[in-house]
Design an enzyme around this catalytic site. Sequence first.
Site, PDB file in Angstrom:
ATOM      1  N   ASP A 297      10.464  -2.344 -55.439  1.00 37.06           N
ATOM      2  CA  ASP A 297      11.359  -1.967 -57.063  1.00 37.06           C
ATOM      3  C   ASP A 297      12.853  -2.123 -56.673  1.00 37.06           C
ATOM      4  OD1 ASP A 297      10.027  -3.384 -58.831  1.00 37.06           O
ATOM      5  OD2 ASP A 297       9.096  -0.944 -59.810  1.00 37.06           O
TER       6      ASP A 297
ATOM      7  N   LYS B 299       2.350 -10.979 -60.035  1.00 32.11           N
ATOM      8  CA  LYS B 299       2.932 -10.000 -58.710  1.00 32.11           C
ATOM      9  C   LYS B 299       1.560 -10.420 -57.644  1.00 32.11           C
ATOM     10  CE  LYS B 299       6.203  -6.976 -60.874  1.00 32.11           C
ATOM     11  NZ  LYS B 299       6.728  -5.948 -61.220  1.00 32.11           N
TER      12      LYS B 299
ATOM     13  N   GLN C   9       4.680  -0.312 -62.274  1.00 32.49           N
ATOM     14  CA  GLN C   9       4.741  -1.073 -62.993  1.00 32.49           C
ATOM     15  C   GLN C   9       5.288   0.035 -64.563  1.00 32.49           C
ATOM     16  OE1 GLN C   9       4.962  -3.769 -62.569  1.00 32.49           O
ATOM     17  NE2 GLN C   9       6.328  -4.720 -64.515  1.00 32.49           N
TER      18      GLN C   9
HETATM   19  N1  GUN Z   1       8.907  -3.692 -66.352  1.00 30.51           N
HETATM   20  C1  GUN Z   1       9.953  -4.438 -66.803  1.00 30.51           C
HETATM   21  N2  GUN Z   1      10.267  -4.893 -64.898  1.00 30.51           N
HETATM   22  C2  GUN Z   1       9.920  -4.576 -64.625  1.00 30.51           C
HETATM   23  C3  GUN Z   1       9.882  -4.462 -62.914  1.00 30.51           C
HETATM   24  O1  GUN Z   1      11.265  -4.656 -62.439  1.00 30.51           O
HETATM   25  N3  GUN Z   1       9.590  -3.259 -62.291  1.00 30.51           N
HETATM   26  C4  GUN Z   1       8.456  -2.304 -62.916  1.00 30.51           C
HETATM   27  N4  GUN Z   1       8.435  -1.619 -62.388  1.00 30.51           N
HETATM   28  N5  GUN Z   1       8.831  -2.535 -64.133  1.00 30.51           N
HETATM   29  C5  GUN Z   1       9.199  -3.037 -64.902  1.00 30.51           C
END
Ligand code: GUN
Length: 288
Positions: free
Chosen positions: A119, A52, A96
Amino acid sequence: MSQILLAKPVIKAEINKLKLKCQEYLDNGITPFLKVLLVGDHPASLIYTRNKKKFCEKIGAQCEILTLDSRTSEEDFMEVVEGLNADKSVHGFLIQLPLPKQLSHIDTTNLVNAYKDVDGFHSDNISKLYRGSTRENLLAPCTPKGIMTLLDFYNIEVEGKSAVVIGRSLIVGKPMALMLTNRNATVTLAHSKTKNLESLCQNADIIITACGSPKMFTQNYFKNDQSQVVIDVGISRQEDGSLSGDCDFENIKDSVKAITPVPGGVGPMTIFTVAQNLLHALDNYPED
Ligand code: GUN
């Protein structure tokens, strides 16, 4: 010939829009800034958060991964979250998942301010999706939104098609079903208790697998007449170290119309959408 739905050409075609938009902000003295809150050292999360950051920087935005110790208390965690919500230099913010055990009871849904919620998990954002918004700049969950971008890029018609989504998670399955419904597909949301999964899949135009069961979807689940589109969200590490999706890619790739590979399919689309959402968040950032 089946079509392999790679993310790379999609991102290559779309990234300039993000770079240009980012540059507009930079020209106005604003650096789009994403903060990623990572608690602990979950191996997949380390990779996702790094990706990211890398992608945000590629478009000219700033991204900082704030890493907290895996034993962080609830009180300290909440204090950091509040600080990031209050920090006006932070335009997008995500926590996350998964959180470590001692924090896993926390409902994170509405912890991130709705306008920073890259998100797309906050109730205010989900409610827009629920009510049928197809607005491109909606802060919507990144994996399903990225899948819609991929389908659009490859001119895969959704309207009037029958779609089966396997997996009812809040991050992928449920919002995916909503997005497809909002685009006029007829959607079945299947899950681990679904009884007739094989025939549901055999009769669908679009199959989206998001259940985390490596190589579960073999030819038995498909029509095998090169008419179906398969989107594989699953990503699991095999014993030999390789990555595998929910679909038995080698087994089915020649008998479907189109399929996403793992890796190189849905994963990079999720990362792309985080950056896209950061810029959408900034577009709608409150003035004070
Ligand atoms: N863990 C797995 N997929 C995601 C996601 O799309 N966002 C976040 N914040 N954590 C994750």
